[in-house]
Design a protein around this motif. Structure first.
Motif, short mmCIF file in Angstrom:
data_model
loop_
_atom_site.label_atom_id
_atom_site.label_comp_id
_atom_site.label_asym_id
_atom_site.label_seq_id
_atom_site.Cartn_x
_atom_site.Cartn_y
_atom_site.Cartn_z
N LYS A 1 0.86 -1.19 0.00
CA LYS A 1 0.00 0.00 0.00
C LYS A 1 0.89 1.23 0.00
O LYS A 1 2.11 1.14 0.21
CB LYS A 1 -0.92 0.01 1.23
N ILE A 2 0.28 2.39 -0.26
CA ILE A 2 1.02 3.66 -0.22
C ILE A 2 0.66 4.33 1.09
O ILE A 2 -0.45 4.82 1.27
CB ILE A 2 0.65 4.56 -1.41
N GLY A 3 1.61 4.36 2.03
CA GLY A 3 1.35 4.91 3.35
C GLY A 3 1.47 6.42 3.40
O GLY A 3 1.91 7.07 2.44
N PRO A 4 1.09 7.02 4.52
CA PRO A 4 1.23 8.47 4.70
C PRO A 4 2.67 8.92 4.48
O PRO A 4 3.61 8.27 4.93
CB PRO A 4 0.79 8.68 6.16
N GLY A 5 2.83 10.01 3.76
CA GLY A 5 4.16 10.54 3.49
C GLY A 5 4.92 9.76 2.42
O GLY A 5 6.12 9.96 2.26
N GLN A 6 4.23 8.88 1.67
CA GLN A 6 4.88 8.07 0.64
C GLN A 6 4.22 8.30 -0.71
O GLN A 6 3.13 8.88 -0.81
CB GLN A 6 4.80 6.58 1.00
N PHE A 7 4.90 7.83 -1.78
CA PHE A 7 4.29 7.83 -3.11
C PHE A 7 4.72 6.56 -3.82
O PHE A 7 5.66 5.89 -3.43
CB PHE A 7 4.69 9.07 -3.92
N GLN A 8 3.99 6.23 -4.88
CA GLN A 8 4.27 5.04 -5.67
C GLN A 8 4.16 5.39 -7.15
O GLN A 8 3.30 6.19 -7.54
CB GLN A 8 3.29 3.91 -5.34
N GLN A 9 5.04 4.81 -7.98
CA GLN A 9 4.96 5.00 -9.42
C GLN A 9 4.49 3.70 -10.07
O GLN A 9 4.99 2.62 -9.74
CB GLN A 9 6.30 5.44 -9.99
N PHE A 10 3.56 3.85 -11.01
CA PHE A 10 3.00 2.71 -11.72
C PHE A 10 3.38 2.83 -13.21
O PHE A 10 2.76 3.59 -13.95
CB PHE A 10 1.48 2.67 -11.55
N PRO A 11 4.40 2.09 -13.67
CA PRO A 11 4.86 2.21 -15.05
C PRO A 11 3.91 1.54 -16.04
O PRO A 11 3.34 0.48 -15.77
CB PRO A 11 6.23 1.51 -15.03
N LEU A 12 3.79 2.19 -17.21
CA LEU A 12 2.96 1.67 -18.29
C LEU A 12 3.70 1.81 -19.62
O LEU A 12 4.38 2.81 -19.85
CB LEU A 12 1.64 2.45 -18.39
N SER A 13 3.52 0.83 -20.48
CA SER A 13 4.01 0.92 -21.85
C SER A 13 2.80 1.23 -22.73
O SER A 13 1.81 0.49 -22.73
CB SER A 13 4.65 -0.40 -22.28
N LEU A 14 2.88 2.33 -23.49
CA LEU A 14 1.75 2.79 -24.29
C LEU A 14 2.09 2.79 -25.78
O LEU A 14 3.21 3.10 -26.16
CB LEU A 14 1.34 4.21 -23.88
N GLY A 15 1.10 2.49 -26.61
CA GLY A 15 1.30 2.61 -28.05
C GLY A 15 0.11 2.05 -28.81
O GLY A 15 -0.69 1.31 -28.24
N GLN A 16 0.00 2.38 -29.97
CA GLN A 16 0.67 3.46 -30.66
C GLN A 16 -0.02 4.76 -30.29
O GLN A 16 -1.24 4.82 -30.26
CB GLN A 16 0.62 3.20 -32.17
N LEU A 17 0.76 5.80 -29.96
CA LEU A 17 0.18 7.06 -29.53
C LEU A 17 -0.52 7.75 -30.70
O LEU A 17 -0.05 7.68 -31.84
CB LEU A 17 1.26 7.97 -28.95
#
Length: 253
Positions: free
Chosen positions: A121-137
């Protein structure tokens, strides 16, 4: 302490408190869900992006994120990168107008990706990055609005879905926006492999730079040696003068 000095101290304290309040409020205002490309996100190409999710609550943790993709500018491929402690689910929807990609017609596109906490989980005072591969733009727009919904473990839901209006202030819960750059030559969001002549020129350039660095290092070493010898000479001279003065005093005595 004089009255004027007391007044100055009070003014300084008041100013510091006011500035701290502004900084704290500013930090809160800018802590929202956003999308950031890794490198270039060019029209007609492919890109990897991070959905950045900060936790804005002091007494709750983020346990779910839903990111929606516009079907008026559909993406045939949206692939989430596995993240330990999170389960990703990709949802597709039928298109009213088929999308053509690599000579094939595609009748559905990704409309939503949902991440659900699965041991994390993302707790107080924290952050999380969720990577995505996108295409074709898409090539017919300058940006993609990715509306997001953030859910906390206390059942609170924050909807990051408000679109920025021209000339208006930033909304309270702005939707993440992916800015698209001009189309690249290879339509893959990255540069083409260098030719043999370019590689040769690049190697020659590296060799030339290496020679310059070696020459500069030699010059630096020579200069350093000269400075050291100069300092030693000065110290020897000073010592000789001091010795002469002491010897003269002894003779006088």
């Amino acid at each position: 302490m004089s009255v004027s000095r007391v007044s100055a101290v009070r003014t300084a304290l008041a100013g510091g408190i006011a500035l701290s309040s502004v900084l704290l409020l500013s930090g809160t205002a800018f802590a929202h869900v956003s999308v950031q490309p890794q490198g270039e996100a060019a029209k007609g190409g492919y890109a990897t992006v991070n959905i950045k999710v900060p936790n804005e609550r002091d007494n709750a943790s983020t346990v779910k994120l839903e990111v929606n993709f516009p079907l008026d500018h559909p993406l045939a491929s949206v692939m989430p990168q596995p993240i330990p402690g999170w389960k990703a689910e990709v949802t597709k929807s039928k298109l009213s107008k088929p999308l053509e990609l690599h000579g094939k017609k595609i009748n559905e596109a990704v409309s939503k990706v949902t991440w659900t906490a699965d041991g994390s989980k993302i707790g107080p005072g924290q952050f999380q990055q969720f990577p995505l591969s996108l295409g074709q733009l898409p090539e017919d727009t300058d940006e993609l609005v990715l509306k997001a919904i953030q859910t906390y473990d206390n059942k609170e839901v924050v909807r990051w879905i408000e679109e920025q209006k021209d000339g208006a202030e930033e909304p309270e819960n702005p939707a993440p926006v992916l800015k698209l750059s001009a189309a690249s030559a290879d339509h893959h969001g990255g540069g083409a492999a260098p030719s043999a002549s370019a590689a040769t020129d690049e190697k020659a350039g590296h060799d030339e730079k290496a020679g310059d660095h070696e020459e500069a290092a030699a010059d630096s070493s020579t200069d350093t040696t000269a400075r050291v010898l100069g300092v030693v000479g000065i110290l020897v001279g000073v010592a000789g003068v001091a010795f002469g003065v002491l010897a003269g005093r002894r003779r006088s005595a």
